[in-house]
Write an enzyme that holds these catalytic residues in place. Structure first.
Site, PDB file in Angstrom:
ATOM      1  N   HIS A   1       0.859  -1.191   0.000  1.00  0.00           N
ATOM      2  CA  HIS A   1       0.000   0.000   0.000  1.00  0.00           C
ATOM      3  C   HIS A   1       0.895   1.241   0.000  1.00  0.00           C
ATOM      4  O   HIS A   1       2.134   1.123  -0.088  1.00  0.00           O
ATOM      5  CB  HIS A   1      -0.959  -0.026   1.200  1.00  0.00           C
ATOM      6  CG  HIS A   1      -0.283  -0.289   2.516  1.00  0.00           C
ATOM      7  ND1 HIS A   1       0.634   0.570   3.066  1.00  0.00           N
ATOM      8  CD2 HIS A   1      -0.365  -1.339   3.369  1.00  0.00           C
ATOM      9  CE1 HIS A   1       1.059   0.093   4.209  1.00  0.00           C
ATOM     10  NE2 HIS A   1       0.489  -1.082   4.420  1.00  0.00           N
TER      11      HIS A   1
ATOM     12  N   HIS B   1       4.076   1.205   2.144  1.00  0.00           N
ATOM     13  CA  HIS B   1       5.245   0.514   1.577  1.00  0.00           C
ATOM     14  C   HIS B   1       5.862   1.368   0.466  1.00  0.00           C
ATOM     15  O   HIS B   1       7.079   1.456   0.330  1.00  0.00           O
ATOM     16  CB  HIS B   1       4.828  -0.828   0.960  1.00  0.00           C
ATOM     17  CG  HIS B   1       4.262  -1.801   1.938  1.00  0.00           C
ATOM     18  ND1 HIS B   1       2.936  -2.164   1.948  1.00  0.00           N
ATOM     19  CD2 HIS B   1       4.854  -2.504   2.923  1.00  0.00           C
ATOM     20  CE1 HIS B   1       2.732  -3.048   2.901  1.00  0.00           C
ATOM     21  NE2 HIS B   1       3.861  -3.275   3.516  1.00  0.00           N
TER      22      HIS B   1
END
Ligand code: PAF
Length: 282
Positions: free
Chosen positions: A33, A36
């Site tokens: 997401h 990250h």
């Protein structure tokens, strides 16, 4: 973008890297997401070569936890990595990292005992074992971790120091949705109601931070304020709410220096953790 699945291929790749070219590692369990993505972007800005590992690590899940249910979406993960110009994605199988006769684990002692360690007794040993393996395999100059898992970051920093690993550990800010909820792969599981309840954790930590900003220097009143805002009950259980020293994670009674407000709650069978760091000047 290169994809590698075996340790042998990874070692060969590593040996072929030009000397002096810095390598950054972003270890993940996939279901990537924007949180990250921000780690990858930080790695991209500071290192010449960026490696992302995607591995849902069975060792860090307790027997009653969500290992099987943990979200997996490799196609979407690889698309995100491509978008972010990742150089190499390492996607080992479970039996690649943990062959049948695997018998060594890495454990950090004191830092792993409290908070998440108390609620999830085998979790950190699983994390520190897999991270040690990844650091050994990739031998990155830097590795990037999100602040949402602050205790995890503290343990990894400690293990790198204790085991003389040649990697600099970088803490990156928590990425939140517009309403303040910290991004997590597990947010995909939650219903609207659970999400609404979970938001109270960030609100409680923020209220604690405000109390400190207004001059409160004792942990008792700050914790009381956080508990009041959190308002446990009504489908929300509190695992812990704490004011700790940001380095040792020991609970404080008098607040000074760099303090971390830590919290963990459960709602609808999903656990949420979050934290805020507060720097107190005097
Ligand atoms: O933070 C995570 O996603 C995991 O704990 C990590 C560091 C990738 C180890 O499996």
């Amino acid at each position: 973008m290169r994809i590698i699945r075996t340790t042998q291929a990874l070692r060969t790749w590593r040996r072929q890297q030009p000397p002096g070219a810095s390598t950054g590692l972003v270890p993940t369990m996939g279901a990537l997401h924007a949180g990250h993505q921000s780690l990858v972007q930080r790695a991209r800005r500071t290192c010449q070569t960026v490696v992302v590992s995607i591995f849902v690590n069975p060792l860090q899940f307790g027997p009653a936890e969500d290992y099987r249910r943990y979200p997996r979406d490799l196609a979407a993960d690889l698309a995100r990595c491509r978008e972010e110009n990742v150089d190499l994605v390492f996607i080992p199988k479970v039996e690649t990292l943990y062959p049948r006769d695997f018998q060594t684990t890495v454990a950090v002692s004191t830092l792993a005992q409290r908070w998440e360690g108390e609620c999830r007794p085998t979790h950190f040993q699983g994390v520190t074992t897999v991270v040690t393996k990844l650091l050994n395999l990739v031998r990155p100059d830097r590795a990037f971790f999100g602040q949402k898992d602050y205790q995890q970051y503290c343990l990894i920093r400690q293990l790198v120091r204790d085991l003389d690993l040649d990697t600099r550990i970088t803490l990156c800010p928590t990425i939140r949705d517009d309403d303040g909820l910290a991004l997590s792969s597990r947010n995909r599981y939650v219903t609207k109601t659970e999400r609404q309840r979970a938001l109270a954790l960030y609100q409680a930590l923020s209220a604690g931070k405000e109390a400190i900003a207004r001059g409160t220097r004792r942990a008792g009143p700050v914790k009381k304020r956080m508990a009041k805002v959190l308002g446990a009950g009504h489908g929300l259980d509190v695992d812990y709410l704490a004011c700790c020293d940001a380095r040792t994670l020991e609970p404080l009674s008098r607040l000074q220096g760099t303090v971390v407000l830590l919290g963990a709650i459960r709602t609808g069978g999903v656990r949420f953790i979050d934290n805020l760091i507060v720097r107190i000047r005097r």
